[in-house]
Scaffold this motif. Structure first.
Motif, PDB file in Angstrom:
ATOM      1  N   VAL A  91      44.221   8.221  -6.739  1.00 11.75           N
ATOM      2  CA  VAL A  91      43.023   7.967  -7.411  1.00 11.75           C
ATOM      3  C   VAL A  91      42.008   6.899  -6.491  1.00 11.75           C
ATOM      4  N   LEU A  92      42.816   5.955  -6.134  1.00  9.21           N
ATOM      5  CA  LEU A  92      41.830   4.918  -5.205  1.00  9.21           C
ATOM      6  C   LEU A  92      41.588   5.416  -3.945  1.00  9.21           C
ATOM      7  N   VAL A  93      42.392   6.075  -3.155  1.00  7.77           N
ATOM      8  CA  VAL A  93      42.039   6.594  -1.951  1.00  7.77           C
ATOM      9  C   VAL A  93      41.338   7.920  -1.979  1.00  7.77           C
ATOM     10  N   SER A  94      41.524   8.706  -2.944  1.00  7.55           N
ATOM     11  CA  SER A  94      40.559   9.803  -3.002  1.00  7.55           C
ATOM     12  C   SER A  94      39.205   9.400  -3.467  1.00  7.55           C
ATOM     13  N   GLY A  95      39.008   8.323  -4.452  1.00  2.52           N
ATOM     14  CA  GLY A  95      37.898   7.909  -4.812  1.00  2.52           C
ATOM     15  C   GLY A  95      37.147   7.426  -3.819  1.00  2.52           C
ATOM     16  N   VAL A  96      37.742   6.446  -2.822  1.00  2.13           N
ATOM     17  CA  VAL A  96      36.976   5.733  -1.852  1.00  2.13           C
ATOM     18  C   VAL A  96      36.465   6.713  -0.727  1.00  2.13           C
ATOM     19  N   SER A  97      37.400   7.791  -0.509  1.00  2.00           N
ATOM     20  CA  SER A  97      36.834   8.853   0.466  1.00  2.00           C
ATOM     21  C   SER A  97      35.893   9.671   0.118  1.00  2.00           C
ATOM     22  N   LEU A  98      35.907   9.998  -1.275  1.00  2.00           N
ATOM     23  CA  LEU A  98      34.795  10.662  -1.607  1.00  2.00           C
ATOM     24  C   LEU A  98      33.654  10.003  -1.556  1.00  2.00           C
ATOM     25  N   ALA A  99      33.488   8.781  -1.972  1.00  2.00           N
ATOM     26  CA  ALA A  99      32.332   7.972  -2.095  1.00  2.00           C
ATOM     27  C   ALA A  99      31.691   7.843  -0.813  1.00  2.00           C
ATOM     28  N   THR A 100      32.549   7.596   0.391  1.00  5.32           N
ATOM     29  CA  THR A 100      32.474   7.443   1.952  1.00  5.32           C
ATOM     30  C   THR A 100      31.831   8.742   2.171  1.00  5.32           C
ATOM     31  N   VAL A 101      32.318  10.016   2.261  1.00 12.14           N
ATOM     32  CA  VAL A 101      32.077  11.171   2.537  1.00 12.14           C
ATOM     33  C   VAL A 101      30.719  11.576   1.947  1.00 12.14           C
ATOM     34  N   CYS A 102      30.309  11.288   0.626  1.00 15.12           N
ATOM     35  CA  CYS A 102      29.274  11.587   0.019  1.00 15.12           C
ATOM     36  C   CYS A 102      27.949  10.944   0.687  1.00 15.12           C
ATOM     37  N   ALA A 103      28.197   9.311   0.806  1.00 15.10           N
ATOM     38  CA  ALA A 103      27.058   8.582   1.313  1.00 15.10           C
ATOM     39  C   ALA A 103      26.827   8.870   2.812  1.00 15.10           C
ATOM     40  N   LEU A 104      27.811   9.362   3.894  1.00 15.83           N
ATOM     41  CA  LEU A 104      27.596   9.695   5.204  1.00 15.83           C
ATOM     42  C   LEU A 104      26.888  11.054   4.992  1.00 15.83           C
ATOM     43  N   SER A 105      27.062  12.021   4.167  1.00 16.13           N
ATOM     44  CA  SER A 105      26.482  13.363   4.063  1.00 16.13           C
ATOM     45  C   SER A 105      24.966  13.227   3.896  1.00 16.13           C
ATOM     46  N   MET A 106      24.452  12.076   3.449  1.00 17.16           N
ATOM     47  CA  MET A 106      23.206  12.078   3.284  1.00 17.16           C
ATOM     48  C   MET A 106      22.498  11.643   4.418  1.00 17.16           C
ATOM     49  N   VAL A 107      23.172  10.891   5.554  1.00 13.01           N
ATOM     50  CA  VAL A 107      22.460  10.554   6.647  1.00 13.01           C
ATOM     51  C   VAL A 107      21.705  11.742   7.244  1.00 13.01           C
ATOM     52  N   PRO A 108      22.287  12.768   7.636  1.00 13.27           N
ATOM     53  CA  PRO A 108      21.584  13.798   8.225  1.00 13.27           C
ATOM     54  C   PRO A 108      20.368  14.230   7.415  1.00 13.27           C
ATOM     55  N   LEU A 109      20.537  14.354   6.241  1.00 15.83           N
ATOM     56  CA  LEU A 109      19.516  14.684   5.319  1.00 15.83           C
ATOM     57  C   LEU A 109      18.112  13.841   5.240  1.00 15.83           C
ATOM     58  N   THR A 110      18.509  12.326   5.424  1.00 13.66           N
ATOM     59  CA  THR A 110      17.586  11.606   5.695  1.00 13.66           C
ATOM     60  C   THR A 110      17.090  11.661   7.114  1.00 13.66           C
ATOM     61  N   ALA A 111      17.499  11.764   8.050  1.00 12.08           N
ATOM     62  CA  ALA A 111      17.045  11.923   9.679  1.00 12.08           C
ATOM     63  C   ALA A 111      16.390  13.215   9.594  1.00 12.08           C
ATOM     64  N   MET A 112      16.443  14.255   8.737  1.00 15.73           N
ATOM     65  CA  MET A 112      15.683  15.385   8.758  1.00 15.73           C
ATOM     66  C   MET A 112      14.460  15.158   8.162  1.00 15.73           C
ATOM     67  N   ALA A 113      14.314  14.378   7.022  1.00 14.28           N
ATOM     68  CA  ALA A 113      13.122  14.101   6.337  1.00 14.28           C
ATOM     69  C   ALA A 113      12.464  13.112   7.163  1.00 14.28           C
ATOM     70  N   MET A 114      12.797  12.365   8.067  1.00 16.74           N
ATOM     71  CA  MET A 114      12.297  11.660   9.057  1.00 16.74           C
ATOM     72  C   MET A 114      11.625  12.385  10.078  1.00 16.74           C
ATOM     73  N   LEU A 115      12.426  13.243  10.746  1.00 15.88           N
ATOM     74  CA  LEU A 115      11.868  14.081  11.619  1.00 15.88           C
ATOM     75  C   LEU A 115      10.674  14.989  11.131  1.00 15.88           C
TER      76      LEU A 115
END
Length: 234
Positions: A91-115
């Motif tokens: 639960v700990l490892v999967s939860g931390v990994s899930l939160a990390t991947v979700c946060a990182l997946s929003m970086v390209p979206l933010t970059a696109m909105a800026m572009l």
């Protein structure tokens, strides 16, 4: 604060994460699939720029709140398992990994909105297409991590180590949706059906987390009177 109060804070963080996630889905709906034309992607980014930036912020905040919730679950499960360390590490490892991947997946979206905020050039369009592909392809890892987190947490719930069995079975259903969406995204580059499954998964996951949080808010796990069974005990 005593342990009961800290547990309520931990449960409340899960509810906060769920609410932030639902609002994020509402403010930036209707994202085209990866198979959409570049013009449709650019048009969506331009029309929904403010909503996309807001959704990116909300998902990142939801990931932060979810990390606190996962730490709370780890504490509760470790106590319930009596040191057996069965579901709590997963639960700990999967939860931390899930939160990390979700946060990182929003970086390209933010970059696109800026572009897209400046005059669009040919190079920008190509960059937007690549970034959009990276963002959309994150559905696969996110879906599989949701499945792992939901099935491990759900199993603990079914064993009455956390919340209640009915929430555990609901978690199993969320895991199935996550597995289908995650695996499907690798075989069919996020098309309309995969995008629909991703939205269904996001809402189902948020509602499940919210329900579990409310249950733990109303009855902190420290108040349980039934002794937790050791997972590997005979």
């Amino acid at each position: 604060m005593d342990e009961r109060s800290w547990e309520r804070v931990g449960a409340a963080s899960g509810l906060a994460a769920a609410m932030l996630l639902v609002v994020a889905f509402v403010v930036a709906p209707g994202a085209p699939g990866l198979d959409a034309r570049t013009a449709a992607v650019v048009g969506y980014l331009g029309d929904r720029r403010a909503g996309i930036l807001t959704a990116s912020l909300l998902v990142t905040l939801a990931a932060v709140a979810f990390l606190w919730f996962v730490a709370h679950l780890r504490h509760v499960l470790q106590r319930a398992e009596g040191g057996a360390e069965a579901f709590s590490p997963v639960v700990l490892v999967s939860g931390v990994s899930l939160a990390t991947v979700c946060a990182l997946s929003m970086v390209p979206l933010t970059a696109m909105a800026m572009l897209i905020a400046r005059p669009v050039r040919v190079g920008d369009i190509e960059a937007v297409r690549v970034l959009y592909g990276v963002h959309q392809l994150s559905i696969g890892p996110v879906g599989l991590l949701v499945a792992l987190f939901a099935v491990s947490t759900g199993a603990a719930m079914v064993r009455r180590e956390l919340a209640g069995p009915w929430l555990g079975w609901a978690g199993m259903a969320v895991a199935v949706i996550g597995l289908i969406a995650g695996v499907g995204s690798f075989f069919a580059a996020p098309s309309g059906i995969v995008m629909f499954l991703a939205y269904v998964l996001g809402i189902a996951f948020a509602l499940w987390i919210a329900a579990a949080s409310v249950v733990m808010l109303l009855r902190p796990e420290v108040e349980r009177v039934t002794a937790a069974r050791g997972v590997f005990a005979r």
